[in-house]
Design a protein around this motif. Sequence first.
Motif, PDB file in Angstrom:
ATOM      1  N   UNK A  29       2.033  10.812 -11.197  1.00 46.43           N
ATOM      2  CA  UNK A  29       0.816  10.998 -10.400  1.00 46.43           C
ATOM      3  C   UNK A  29       0.941  10.311  -9.040  1.00 46.43           C
ATOM      4  N   UNK A  30       1.509   9.122  -9.023  1.00 47.22           N
ATOM      5  CA  UNK A  30       1.637   8.395  -7.759  1.00 47.22           C
ATOM      6  C   UNK A  30       2.729   8.989  -6.876  1.00 47.22           C
ATOM      7  N   UNK A  31       3.749   9.568  -7.493  1.00 49.16           N
ATOM      8  CA  UNK A  31       4.771  10.277  -6.719  1.00 49.16           C
ATOM      9  C   UNK A  31       4.134  11.463  -5.988  1.00 49.16           C
ATOM     10  N   UNK A  32       3.285  12.200  -6.682  1.00 51.38           N
ATOM     11  CA  UNK A  32       2.605  13.330  -6.042  1.00 51.38           C
ATOM     12  C   UNK A  32       1.715  12.861  -4.894  1.00 51.38           C
ATOM     13  N   UNK A  33       1.069  11.726  -5.086  1.00 51.60           N
ATOM     14  CA  UNK A  33       0.226  11.162  -4.032  1.00 51.60           C
ATOM     15  C   UNK A  33       1.084  10.762  -2.823  1.00 51.60           C
ATOM     16  N   UNK A  34       2.238  10.166  -3.085  1.00 53.48           N
ATOM     17  CA  UNK A  34       3.151   9.774  -2.013  1.00 53.48           C
ATOM     18  C   UNK A  34       3.630  10.994  -1.236  1.00 53.48           C
ATOM     19  N   UNK A  35       4.003  12.052  -1.940  1.00 50.78           N
ATOM     20  CA  UNK A  35       4.491  13.257  -1.281  1.00 50.78           C
ATOM     21  C   UNK A  35       3.394  13.934  -0.466  1.00 50.78           C
ATOM     22  N   UNK A  36       2.177  13.892  -0.977  1.00 53.22           N
ATOM     23  CA  UNK A  36       1.056  14.471  -0.226  1.00 53.22           C
ATOM     24  C   UNK A  36       0.836  13.705   1.074  1.00 53.22           C
ATOM     25  N   UNK A  37       0.935  12.385   1.006  1.00 55.41           N
ATOM     26  CA  UNK A  37       0.762  11.565   2.203  1.00 55.41           C
ATOM     27  C   UNK A  37       1.895  11.815   3.196  1.00 55.41           C
TER      28      UNK A  37
ATOM     29  N   UNK B  82       0.839  -1.196   0.000  1.00 55.63           N
ATOM     30  CA  UNK B  82       0.000   0.000   0.000  1.00 55.63           C
ATOM     31  C   UNK B  82       0.877   1.250   0.000  1.00 55.63           C
ATOM     32  N   UNK B  83       0.248   2.400  -0.201  1.00 55.49           N
ATOM     33  CA  UNK B  83       0.990   3.662  -0.191  1.00 55.49           C
ATOM     34  C   UNK B  83       1.660   3.897   1.152  1.00 55.49           C
ATOM     35  N   UNK B  84       0.955   3.652   2.258  1.00 53.78           N
ATOM     36  CA  UNK B  84       1.525   3.903   3.579  1.00 53.78           C
ATOM     37  C   UNK B  84       2.728   3.015   3.881  1.00 53.78           C
ATOM     38  N   UNK B  85       2.845   1.894   3.198  1.00 53.43           N
ATOM     39  CA  UNK B  85       3.993   1.019   3.412  1.00 53.43           C
ATOM     40  C   UNK B  85       5.298   1.652   2.948  1.00 53.43           C
ATOM     41  N   UNK B  86       5.227   2.663   2.077  1.00 52.40           N
ATOM     42  CA  UNK B  86       6.457   3.243   1.528  1.00 52.40           C
ATOM     43  C   UNK B  86       6.589   4.733   1.826  1.00 52.40           C
ATOM     44  N   UNK B  87       5.795   5.251   2.748  1.00 52.68           N
ATOM     45  CA  UNK B  87       5.959   6.643   3.168  1.00 52.68           C
ATOM     46  C   UNK B  87       7.115   6.725   4.159  1.00 52.68           C
ATOM     47  N   UNK B  88       8.073   7.578   3.888  1.00 52.82           N
ATOM     48  CA  UNK B  88       9.227   7.726   4.773  1.00 52.82           C
ATOM     49  C   UNK B  88       9.587   9.200   4.922  1.00 52.82           C
ATOM     50  N   UNK B  89      10.355   9.502   5.974  1.00 54.87           N
ATOM     51  CA  UNK B  89      11.008  10.791   6.107  1.00 54.87           C
ATOM     52  C   UNK B  89      12.497  10.596   5.790  1.00 54.87           C
ATOM     53  N   UNK B  90      13.129  11.615   5.274  1.00 60.71           N
ATOM     54  CA  UNK B  90      14.535  11.522   4.917  1.00 60.71           C
ATOM     55  C   UNK B  90      15.392  11.463   6.178  1.00 60.71           C
TER      56      UNK B  90
END
Length: 297
Positions: A210-218, A150-158
Motif C-alpha cells: 500500500x505504501x509503495x503505491x502511495x510512493x509511486x503516486x507521489x 516523510x513520504x516526500x523525503x524518499x521520492x526520487x526519479x530513476x
Amino acid sequence: MLGPQVDRNLLQKVIGLARALRYHSHNMGALRGQVKKVMHPDTFYFTILRHPVEVAASAFSYYKSTASAFRNISLLDSFIQNRLRFFRPGAKRNNYARNLMWFDLGLDPQKNHTQTAEIFSSLDDTFGIVLLAEYFDESMVLLRHALCWSLDDVVTFKLNSRSNATIKAIYQETAVRLRQWNSLDWALYSHFNTSFWDRAVHFVLARLDAEVQELRARRNVLATLCLQGSAVEGKIINDKRFKPFQPVAVEILAYKLKPGLSNEEFTRCSRLILPELQYKDRIYAPQFPRKIRPPIN
C-alpha cells in the motif's frame, strides 16, 4: 550512511555515496573502521545491493574503457566464456570485473572467501538496513520508516540508467557463469535478500504494498510537475547542469525540466534530476572552498 546533520533532500545521492566506488573522488567504499572515526557515534548506516548478474552486465558496459579485463572485448558473453584469459587479479581497475559489490563494501575478494559467516555477521551489525535495487520502492518505504522520514523525503526519479538501446539480453548460460564468477557477490546478495524480506514480512507485506503505491503516486505527481516527458538520451541535454557523464560504450539517460517553473519548483525539481557528478559538486561546495579540494586517493 547518515549523520544527524545530513540534508534529507540529498537522499538519492547519499545512497550512491553509501555503496559507491572507492576509485572516484565523489564516492567511496565502505571502509567501516575509517568511516567510524569521523562519523557521529549514532550514525545510521545503510547500503544498497543489486542482483550480481545485473551488476556484472552494467559494469561491463559502464567500465568498458576503464577495467583492463574488459578492454578489446565487445560482448559480455565473450568475456565470461574466456574470463581467465582476460582477468588478472590486481590489474588496473579489475575490481570492476569480479565481485564488485564485495569490493565496494571494503572486503578483499582474495582474502575473505572462507570467512563469509563472520563477514555477514559483521555487516549485519554495521548496517541498519540493506536495500535491494530490484525492489527500490519497497526499499524506500522501509528506509523511511527506519529513519522516521516523510513520504516526500524518499521520492526520487530513476537516475544514471542506461538507454534500452545499450542493454543487451543476457543468455541463461551467461547468467549462470556470471553467478559462479561473482560467487562472493552472489552469497552477499542472497544473504541480504533474505534479511530484506524478513524485514518486509515483519513490516507486513500488505502495508508495504500500500505504501509503495502511495510512493509511486507521489512520484507521478512530481513527474507531472517537473518533467518534459520520460527520460531521454543524455547526449541531447544541452544544459550542462543536467547532462550526465557519458561512458564510452553506453548511453546514460537524463531528464528535461518543464519551462516556466517557479523558483521554488525549479529548486525542488532540479535536485531530483541532478546527475551524480553535479550533485557531488553541490555537496562539496560548502565543505571545500574553491581553492581547497579534497585529496583523491
